[in-house]
Design a protein around this motif. Structure first.
Motif, short mmCIF file in Angstrom:
data_model
loop_
_atom_site.label_atom_id
_atom_site.label_comp_id
_atom_site.label_asym_id
_atom_site.label_seq_id
_atom_site.Cartn_x
_atom_site.Cartn_y
_atom_site.Cartn_z
N LEU A 16 0.83 -1.22 0.00
CA LEU A 16 0.00 0.00 0.00
C LEU A 16 0.86 1.26 0.00
N ASP A 17 1.82 1.32 0.92
CA ASP A 17 2.53 2.59 1.18
C ASP A 17 3.70 2.83 0.23
N LEU A 18 4.36 1.75 -0.21
CA LEU A 18 5.53 1.93 -1.10
C LEU A 18 5.17 1.70 -2.57
N LEU A 19 4.40 0.65 -2.84
CA LEU A 19 4.01 0.41 -4.25
C LEU A 19 2.80 1.24 -4.66
N LYS A 20 2.02 1.64 -3.68
CA LYS A 20 0.79 2.43 -3.90
C LYS A 20 -0.22 1.68 -4.77
N VAL A 21 -0.42 0.41 -4.44
CA VAL A 21 -1.36 -0.39 -5.21
C VAL A 21 -2.79 0.01 -4.91
N GLU A 22 -3.67 -0.26 -5.89
CA GLU A 22 -5.09 0.06 -5.75
C GLU A 22 -5.90 -1.11 -5.18
N ARG A 23 -5.37 -2.33 -5.36
CA ARG A 23 -6.02 -3.51 -4.79
C ARG A 23 -4.94 -4.43 -4.25
N ILE A 24 -5.31 -5.24 -3.28
CA ILE A 24 -4.43 -6.27 -2.74
C ILE A 24 -4.95 -7.63 -3.18
N ASP A 25 -4.08 -8.44 -3.79
CA ASP A 25 -4.48 -9.80 -4.17
C ASP A 25 -4.22 -10.75 -3.01
N HIS A 26 -5.24 -11.47 -2.63
CA HIS A 26 -5.32 -12.31 -1.42
C HIS A 26 -5.50 -11.39 -0.20
N GLY A 27 -4.42 -11.08 0.50
CA GLY A 27 -4.54 -10.19 1.65
C GLY A 27 -5.15 -10.83 2.88
N VAL A 28 -5.33 -12.16 2.85
CA VAL A 28 -6.04 -12.80 3.97
C VAL A 28 -5.29 -12.73 5.29
N PRO A 74 -9.75 -2.78 -2.07
CA PRO A 74 -10.32 -4.12 -2.27
C PRO A 74 -9.28 -5.23 -2.06
N LEU A 75 -9.76 -6.35 -1.54
CA LEU A 75 -8.97 -7.58 -1.48
C LEU A 75 -9.59 -8.57 -2.47
N THR A 76 -8.75 -9.20 -3.28
CA THR A 76 -9.25 -10.25 -4.17
C THR A 76 -8.95 -11.61 -3.52
N VAL A 77 -9.94 -12.14 -2.84
CA VAL A 77 -9.77 -13.33 -2.01
C VAL A 77 -10.09 -14.58 -2.84
#
Ligand code: ADE
Ligand code: ZN
Length: 346
Positions: A219-231, A249-252
């Motif tokens: 989130l803080d360094l890559l500045k992604v808009e979604r997290i894949d998995h993230g569980v 969003p998390l793509t679970v």
């Protein structure tokens, strides 16, 4: 968010199957069924170390992410020609249409192919042509997200980006996949900054097997808009709050998590905890040919095991459109179709 009236649970599987949805986490190489692997091996004269479809399928017993990745990269070695990439994506999109997927964002791993001498043009043109045909013939919108392999160096990611830029109009974003632990997001901070400057959408696998710290740095360094998995985020209350507050969003992918032993069984999956924590969770198939099910199978098995409700079904389907990278007008049209389906079921 409309209130969904609860109804008899025996109608829930039907609703899950027929409700419109988007798929946001599918590795197209992970949709290669053993039958297609064998057909492509024969077509291209590639040797594979399995005598039959059954023998290959019986090797699909994984203990963790790396044990899966070894077989997944071997399976992809049969892909050589543009038509092979087209056929693979076409087969997935036909299955997605049957699952009432209206929109799909497909990950692809170009480095798996360019390392074998397959050109970037071959990979992207084949996949993109399948996406164009799916819109015309199946009514599905589909877009491509290029993933960097995180077990390789950032320099190799930069080279891959350069090779892909002539095809900039054929992919919408970049992601980060492959072996997570020991390859934190910060390893790719510069290449993601460049992709951001290019106007590409940004996502990354984080918190699949890796710690909550990897979600923070994605989130803080890559500045992604979604997290894949993230569980793994549920282990960190402050992170849960951040994800909910910023509506990241998390793509679970529950069947993936089950097959890679992230959770001991589906009943122990934390999808309900993520939803109840106010996170924008979505449900996806990851590598359906390897994990025993496409998107509807993920929905029906997860709901059966965890007792999620019709309200959760609505939230997950709606989240899938909200979290997608489609333009707002199309989002609204898809959500209207979702609402119509739920009204017809009440
Ligand atoms: N590549 C394909 N599937 C993956 C997964 N579940 N995690 C990381 N990389 C992948
Ligand atoms: Zn994945």
């Amino acid at each position: 968010m409309p209130q969904v009236r609860p109804f008899a649970t025996d109608r829930l599987p039907d609703l899950l199957r027929c409700m419109p949805k988007a798929e946001l986490h599918i590795h197209i190489e992970g949709s290669l069924e053993p039958e297609l692997i064998f057909a492509l091996a024969q077509r291209n004269g590639v040797q594979i170390p399995y005598a039959s479809v059954e023998e290959l399928r019986s090797a699909y017993a994984f203990s963790n992410l790396q044990s899966f990745l070894d077989i997944y990269y071997a399976g992809a070695s049969v892909l050589l020609k543009e038509q092979d990439f087209y056929d693979m994506a076409r087969a997935y999109l036909l299955k997605a249409a049957q699952d009432n997927v209206l929109h799909a964002e497909l990950f692809f791993d170009p480095q798996t192919h360019t390392a074998r001498g397959v050109s970037m043009a071959t990979v992207i043109n084949g996949l993109h042509r399948a996406c164009v045909d799916a819109k015309a013939e199946l009514g599905i919108s589909a877009a491509l997200i290029l993933c960097f392999l995180r077990h390789l160096s950032e320099e190799e990611a930069f080279e891959t980006l350069e090779q892909a830029l002539p095809f900039r109009d054929k992919f919408i974003g970049v992601g980060l996949d492959s072996g997570e632990v020991g390859n934190p997001p910060e390893k790719f901070a510069r290449v993601f900054a460049r992709c951001r400057a290019l106007g590409l959408h940004l996502v990354a696998h984080a918190g699949e097997e890796g710690p909550p710290a990897y979600v923070w740095t994605a989130l803080d360094l890559l500045k992604v808009e979604r997290i894949d998995h993230g569980v793994q985020s549920s282990k960190d209350a402050a992170l849960m709050q951040r994800l909910a507050q910023d509506r990241i969003p998390l793509t679970v992918c529950p069947l993936s998590n089950l097959k890679l032993c992230v959770f001991p069984d589906l009943a122990s999956h934390n999808l309900r905890q993520l939803l109840d924590g106010g996170l924008v969770a979505t449900l996806n198939s990851d590598d359906p040919a390897y994990f025993g099910g496409y998107l509807n199978e993920n929905f029906t098995q997860t709901f059966a095991a965890t007792g999620l409700s019709s309200q959760h079904a609505y939230t997950l389907a709606r989240n899938s459109f909200e979290a997608s990278f489609i333009e707002d007008a199309a989002k609204r049209r898809y959500i209207d179709r979702l609402n119509e389906t739920f009204e017809a079921f009440q």
